[in-house]
Design a protein around this motif. Sequence first.
Motif, mmCIF file in Angstrom:
data_model
loop_
_atom_site.group_PDB
_atom_site.id
_atom_site.type_symbol
_atom_site.label_atom_id
_atom_site.label_comp_id
_atom_site.label_asym_id
_atom_site.label_seq_id
_atom_site.Cartn_x
_atom_site.Cartn_y
_atom_site.Cartn_z
ATOM 1 N N ASP A 31 0.848 -1.182 0.000
ATOM 2 C CA ASP A 31 0.000 0.000 0.000
ATOM 3 C C ASP A 31 0.888 1.238 0.000
ATOM 4 O O ASP A 31 2.014 1.208 0.488
ATOM 5 C CB ASP A 31 -0.876 0.021 1.254
ATOM 6 C CG ASP A 31 -1.938 -1.061 1.244
ATOM 7 O OD1 ASP A 31 -2.112 -1.717 0.214
ATOM 8 O OD2 ASP A 31 -2.591 -1.224 2.274
ATOM 9 N N PRO A 36 -4.672 1.391 -0.809
ATOM 10 C CA PRO A 36 -4.455 0.048 -1.359
ATOM 11 C C PRO A 36 -4.049 0.064 -2.829
ATOM 12 O O PRO A 36 -4.451 0.953 -3.580
ATOM 13 C CB PRO A 36 -5.824 -0.624 -1.199
ATOM 14 C CG PRO A 36 -6.571 0.203 -0.220
ATOM 15 C CD PRO A 36 -6.035 1.593 -0.347
ATOM 16 N N ASP A 37 -3.275 -0.926 -3.204
ATOM 17 C CA ASP A 37 -2.880 -1.106 -4.594
ATOM 18 C C ASP A 37 -4.134 -1.214 -5.458
ATOM 19 O O ASP A 37 -5.045 -1.990 -5.159
ATOM 20 C CB ASP A 37 -2.036 -2.377 -4.706
ATOM 21 C CG ASP A 37 -1.468 -2.589 -6.082
ATOM 22 O OD1 ASP A 37 -0.943 -1.623 -6.655
ATOM 23 O OD2 ASP A 37 -1.541 -3.731 -6.579
ATOM 24 N N TRP A 58 -12.426 2.582 -6.014
ATOM 25 C CA TRP A 58 -11.955 1.419 -6.755
ATOM 26 C C TRP A 58 -12.475 1.371 -8.176
ATOM 27 O O TRP A 58 -11.814 0.823 -9.050
ATOM 28 C CB TRP A 58 -12.403 0.129 -6.055
ATOM 29 C CG TRP A 58 -11.789 -0.081 -4.719
ATOM 30 C CD1 TRP A 58 -12.320 0.272 -3.505
ATOM 31 C CD2 TRP A 58 -10.533 -0.684 -4.429
ATOM 32 N NE1 TRP A 58 -11.466 -0.083 -2.493
ATOM 33 C CE2 TRP A 58 -10.355 -0.678 -3.030
ATOM 34 C CE3 TRP A 58 -9.530 -1.246 -5.230
ATOM 35 C CZ2 TRP A 58 -9.229 -1.203 -2.415
ATOM 36 C CZ3 TRP A 58 -8.414 -1.759 -4.606
ATOM 37 C CH2 TRP A 58 -8.269 -1.741 -3.219
#
Length: 120
Positions: A31, A36-37, A58
């Motif tokens: 991260d 977050p990735d 996202w």
Amino acid sequence: MRKTFHAFAALATAAAAVMALTGPAEAKPADWAGCPDGAVCIYPQNQNPAVRPTHVFWSYGAHNLSNQFGNHWVLNNQTGGATAALCTGSNGAGCGGRIAAGHGVYADLTPINSITLYRP
């Protein structure tokens, strides 16, 4: 004893073959400042450096914002060349320059009403 040795040798050979076919494990990117990735994150006002996001996006497309004033970090931790943009209008209208994957901006979100995530 000989049967046990042959069984162990066969098991070791099978395990080596499986490892050879799968190859080395790839490490997942960590991260970035708690983002977050694969996501785009907005951090609290005046949190500098960025530590823990208040908003995590996202999905591609426009996301409306509310009650975001002053300076905030916006980090694009998406992968594969996906970009993001801050927009003065709702539903992705009036977007400014795109934020490249792996980059962030420290921006005044007072005039910003939405953020848009673009496919690569």
